[in-house]
Structure formats: C-alpha cells, structure tokens
Design a protein around this motif. Structure first.
Motif, short mmCIF file in Angstrom:
data_model
loop_
_atom_site.label_atom_id
_atom_site.label_comp_id
_atom_site.label_asym_id
_atom_site.label_seq_id
_atom_site.Cartn_x
_atom_site.Cartn_y
_atom_site.Cartn_z
N ILE A 39 0.84 -1.20 0.00
CA ILE A 39 0.00 0.00 0.00
C ILE A 39 0.87 1.25 0.00
O ILE A 39 0.68 2.17 -0.81
CB ILE A 39 -0.95 0.00 1.21
CG1 ILE A 39 -2.04 -1.07 1.03
CG2 ILE A 39 -1.60 1.37 1.39
CD1 ILE A 39 -2.94 -1.25 2.24
N PHE A 40 1.84 1.30 0.89
CA PHE A 40 2.70 2.48 0.98
C PHE A 40 3.61 2.62 -0.24
O PHE A 40 3.82 3.73 -0.74
CB PHE A 40 3.54 2.44 2.26
CG PHE A 40 2.76 2.78 3.50
CD1 PHE A 40 2.14 4.02 3.62
CD2 PHE A 40 2.65 1.88 4.55
CE1 PHE A 40 1.41 4.34 4.77
CE2 PHE A 40 1.93 2.20 5.69
CZ PHE A 40 1.30 3.44 5.80
N VAL A 41 4.15 1.51 -0.73
CA VAL A 41 5.00 1.57 -1.92
C VAL A 41 4.18 1.96 -3.15
O VAL A 41 4.62 2.76 -3.98
CB VAL A 41 5.72 0.22 -2.15
CG1 VAL A 41 6.37 0.17 -3.53
CG2 VAL A 41 6.77 0.00 -1.07
N GLY A 42 2.96 1.40 -3.27
CA GLY A 42 2.11 1.74 -4.40
C GLY A 42 1.78 3.22 -4.45
O GLY A 42 1.75 3.83 -5.53
N ASN A 43 1.55 3.81 -3.29
CA ASN A 43 1.22 5.23 -3.24
C ASN A 43 2.45 6.14 -3.20
O ASN A 43 2.40 7.26 -3.69
CB ASN A 43 0.35 5.51 -2.00
CG ASN A 43 -1.08 5.00 -2.16
OD1 ASN A 43 -1.92 5.63 -2.78
ND2 ASN A 43 -1.35 3.83 -1.59
N GLY A 44 3.55 5.65 -2.62
CA GLY A 44 4.73 6.49 -2.47
C GLY A 44 5.76 6.33 -3.57
O GLY A 44 6.53 7.26 -3.83
N VAL A 45 5.79 5.18 -4.25
CA VAL A 45 6.77 4.93 -5.30
C VAL A 45 6.11 4.79 -6.66
O VAL A 45 6.60 5.32 -7.66
CB VAL A 45 7.60 3.66 -4.98
CG1 VAL A 45 8.65 3.41 -6.06
CG2 VAL A 45 8.28 3.80 -3.62
#
Length: 453
Positions: A39-45
C-alpha cells in the motif's frame, strides 16, 4: 490440569474459538507486513515499485516455506507427543527445531545475496523493475534469521496451549512495521528500501519477544540450549516428514509466482505484474484468517488424535471447515460489493492500474467461497501426522492444476487466461479435497464407534 491436557477434555467449539481467534488476529496482523508495504510503496513509489515487490515475493515464499517446514512440522509433532504424555521428547523436538531454523536462515541469506540479480531476472524483473526489486530484497535477506526465529517458535508456543502469547508476538511485529513504513518511505524518502528496513526491524522485535518468553521460563515446555546445536537426525526426519505438506505448498506458491510473473510480463507487461500484486494482497487479507483457523485447530486435532479421541477430531475439523467457509464467503462478497475501494488502496492515481486491477480481482476470486474448505482439508491431514495426503492436497491447487492452466490458457485467452487459471484450479482442488477428507472422516467415525462398544 495443565494447558495441554485441556485440549482433550474441554468442549471443542469453545476450545477452537479460544485458540483460533488469537491466531486469526495474529495472521491478519502478519499479513500486514506485505500488504502495508505494498500500500505504501504503491502510493509512495508507484506501479514499478509495486511490481518490484511482486517480483521479490517468490523469494519471500521460499523463506517462509523452510520456516513452515520446521515450524509447523515440529508443532504438529509436539502436539502429538503431548497428547501421548511424552513431555521430555516434546522439549527435545522444540530445541532441535530452533537449531534447524537458525541454520536454514543463515544458508538462505548467504545464497540469496550471492545470486541476487540472476534470481530476480529469472523471477520476471524487467530492466525497469530490477532496481526496485534489488533494493528491497538485498535488505530483506538480512532479516531472514529474525523471521525464522519469531515465526517458527511462535507456532511452538501455540502448540503448548498459549494462543494469546502467540498472537502478541505477531501483533508486536506488525504494529512496529505499520508505524515504521510511512516514516521510512515518506518521511525519510527511502522508497522501497525504507519498506524493507521497516520489515526487518519489525521481525527483529518479534524475535526478541518470543525468545524472551522461552528464556524467562514462561513457557510450559523448556527450551534446551544444548538441543539447539545437538540436533538428532531422527527428529529432523520426523519434523521434515510432517512439515513437508505446508513446505511443499509454500514452495509451490513460489514456483507458481515465478511462472505467473513470466506469463504476466509476456502478456501484459510490468503493469500486469503490478495488478496481480494487488490481487495477491487482497487474497492475503481474506485467506490469512483461514490459516489462523488452521493454527487454532492444529493442536486440538493433533492432541486428540494422539489421545485416540477420534470423535473429537471429527468435530474439530467440521467446526474449522464451517468457520473457514464463512470467512472466505465474506471476502468474496467484499470483492463484489467494494472492488473499486479495495483496488484504490494501492494507488488510485494510475487509471490503467485501476482498470486492470479491477478486472483481475473480479476474475481471480470467482470461486473464493470454496477455497476455505480446501485449505482446512490439507491442514487436517498434516495435523494428524499424515504427510502424504496433506502434500497431495497442498500441491493439487498450485502445482497439479494452477501451473498447467497458467501455461495453457493464455495461449487462447491472452492475459485474461492468466486470471481464469485461478478459479479453475480452485474448483478442481476442492473436489479432490472433498473426496480424501470424506474418506478420512468416515474412517475416524468407524474407529470412534468401535471405541464406544
């Protein structure tokens, strides 16, 4: 009466609830390790970072496969020995298992670091995705020993009749990971490296917690440090025999993911790998409670089978199967009623990713309501110490059915064929499970009838 003996005397349903609820919570929290990272990688990267994590996933499954080989194999054996009243042997098995976990983790870390790039390319990493996958896996490998100790020993805590302590182990690690992920990814700007660092720190915290539980003398069984490095071959063979089914299932998942990533790359490119990463995350959240039910049922099944209380074994399985079916049916309804909300968690800014993710979720989960029974059925034979049948059921869905379908269907249906392979495998594996489990339940029923005469 000690905690283990209650497994053979208390009513099955309250016992299963008491053991399964902490395990379900623990497994859901454990799922957050990968899901929160995505979730965080999808939104942040972005999609390439998400694809990088998906490419790395088969390696993480291999790590977990070896941990489950030892952890679940020794847990089932410990439960059976406790049911037979052989406590000293149970303690020796537990200590030998910890030694095996440490050896396997060190060997895996060394091999992974030496062959990092070739393995990632084999797993389907394109030149665009390779840097993200490398950044993540090169760090994750160093945390293998923490994962092995915390996850492996945690199963043994549950086998002794302490499900709440086992749940606390998983809660501590996952909460730490959830807190550190946004700090490292967004706050420090470390991207996928930040997600990996958060994960291994969390696993280290869990490992310290679970070791302190044993070393402080809180456990029912004692951890003998001498048994850690004086590993007996007979124990290794028994652990490997019983733990082979979940090991094979996880290893099959890794092989399946390898073939799947290559097929997705061929028919849909990096975006298709990112979309399937979303599907895996949603499936993980739905299926982890089933693994929690399995973990709750396992010591009950193993203890009562060892104590020859066959009617209680039948009853425990039936309750577990009904509970698992209820959970996956709720998950299926969620994918039908809220698919947009689920997919958008992983990056709603990319319209192409959203569209492909929705198509994948709706197809892959068509037969989700029957999957719970299939997973519980494989665990049933493992808990009874019958590894051959457990292995057949564990491998049927991912090796015997899914991989051939992933290889054949895309030739006729393209990318959609990859998606349709999953419901096809779910249906076939469930039919086979129903046949084998039905026979075993009838045999246990006959044995229980003979005992009452």
């Amino acid at each position: 009466m000690d905690r283990a003996e209650r497994l053979g005397t208390e009513r099955i349903l309250p016992l299963l609830v008491r053991f399964s609820i902490p395990a379900i919570v623990g497994m859901l929290v454990q799922a957050l390790y990968n899901v929160v990272d995505r979730i965080f990688v999808g939104n942040g990267v972005g999609p390439l970072g998400l694809a990088g994590l998906s490419v790395v996933f088969p390696i993480m499954l291999v790590q977990m496969a070896f941990v489950m080989l030892v952890g679940l194999g020794s847990t089932a054996l410990i439960s059976i020995r406790l049911g037979e009243g052989r406590r000293e042997e149970a303690e020796k098995i537990m200590s030998n298992a910890l030694g095996l976990l440490i050896i396997i983790a060190l060997v895996g870390t060394t091999a992974g670091i030496l062959f990092l790039d070739p393995v990632l390319r084999l797993l389907g990493a394109s030149e665009a995705v390779l840097p993200y996958a490398r950044d993540y896996l090169s760090i994750i490998l160093y945390g293998a020993i923490f994962q092995a100790v915390s996850f492996g020993l945690n199963h043994m805590i549950r086998a002794q009749g302490s499900p709440k302590i086992a749940m606390a182990t998983m809660l501590i690690g996952a909460i730490t990971n959830t807190i550190l992920d946004p700090i490292f990814i967004f706050g420090f700007g470390w991207g996928v490296k930040g997600a990996a660092i958060a994960t291994i720190i969390s696993q280290a915290v869990s490992a310290v917690w679970v070791l302190s539980y044993f070393l402080r003398g809180k456990s029912q069984l004692r951890l003998n440090l001498r048994g850690i490095y004086r590993i007996e071959l007979s124990n290794v063979l028994q652990i490997a025999s019983i733990g082979f089914a979940p090991f094979a299932m996880q290893l099959a998942s890794s092989v399946q993911n390898l073939i799947l990533n290559q097929s997705l790359l061929r028919h849909g490119g990096d975006l298709a790998i990112s979309a399937m990463s979303i599907v895996f995350s949603i499936n993980t959240l739905v299926l982890m409670p089933i693994f929690g039910i399995n973990q709750g049922a396992q010591p009950i099944l193993g203890y009562n089978y060892g104590a020859k209380q066959y009617q209680r074994v039948r009853e425990a399985f039936l309750y577990a199967a009904v509970a698992a079916t209820f959970v996956v049916t709720l998950g299926f309804l969620a994918t039908r009623l809220f698919p947009v909300q689920l997919v958008s968690l992983f990056g709603k800014e990319d319209a192409e990713l959203m569209d492909l993710g929705l198509r994948a979720v709706r197809t892959v989960t068509i037969f989700m309501p029957i999957v719970g029974f299939q997973i519980v059925g494989a665990n049933f034979f493992q808990a009874l110490g019958k590894p051959r049948k457990a292995a057949v059921l564990s491998l049927s869905r991912q090796i015997l059915l899914l991989i051939p379908l992933v290889l054949v269907l895309p030739r006729f249906l393209g990318l959609q064929g990859v998606f349709w392979a999953y419901p096809g495998a779910d249906a076939g594996a469930t039919v086979l499970t129903a046949i084998l489990v039905g026979r075993e339940l009838r045999a246990l029923g006959r044995d229980a009838t003979l005992q009452t005469r």
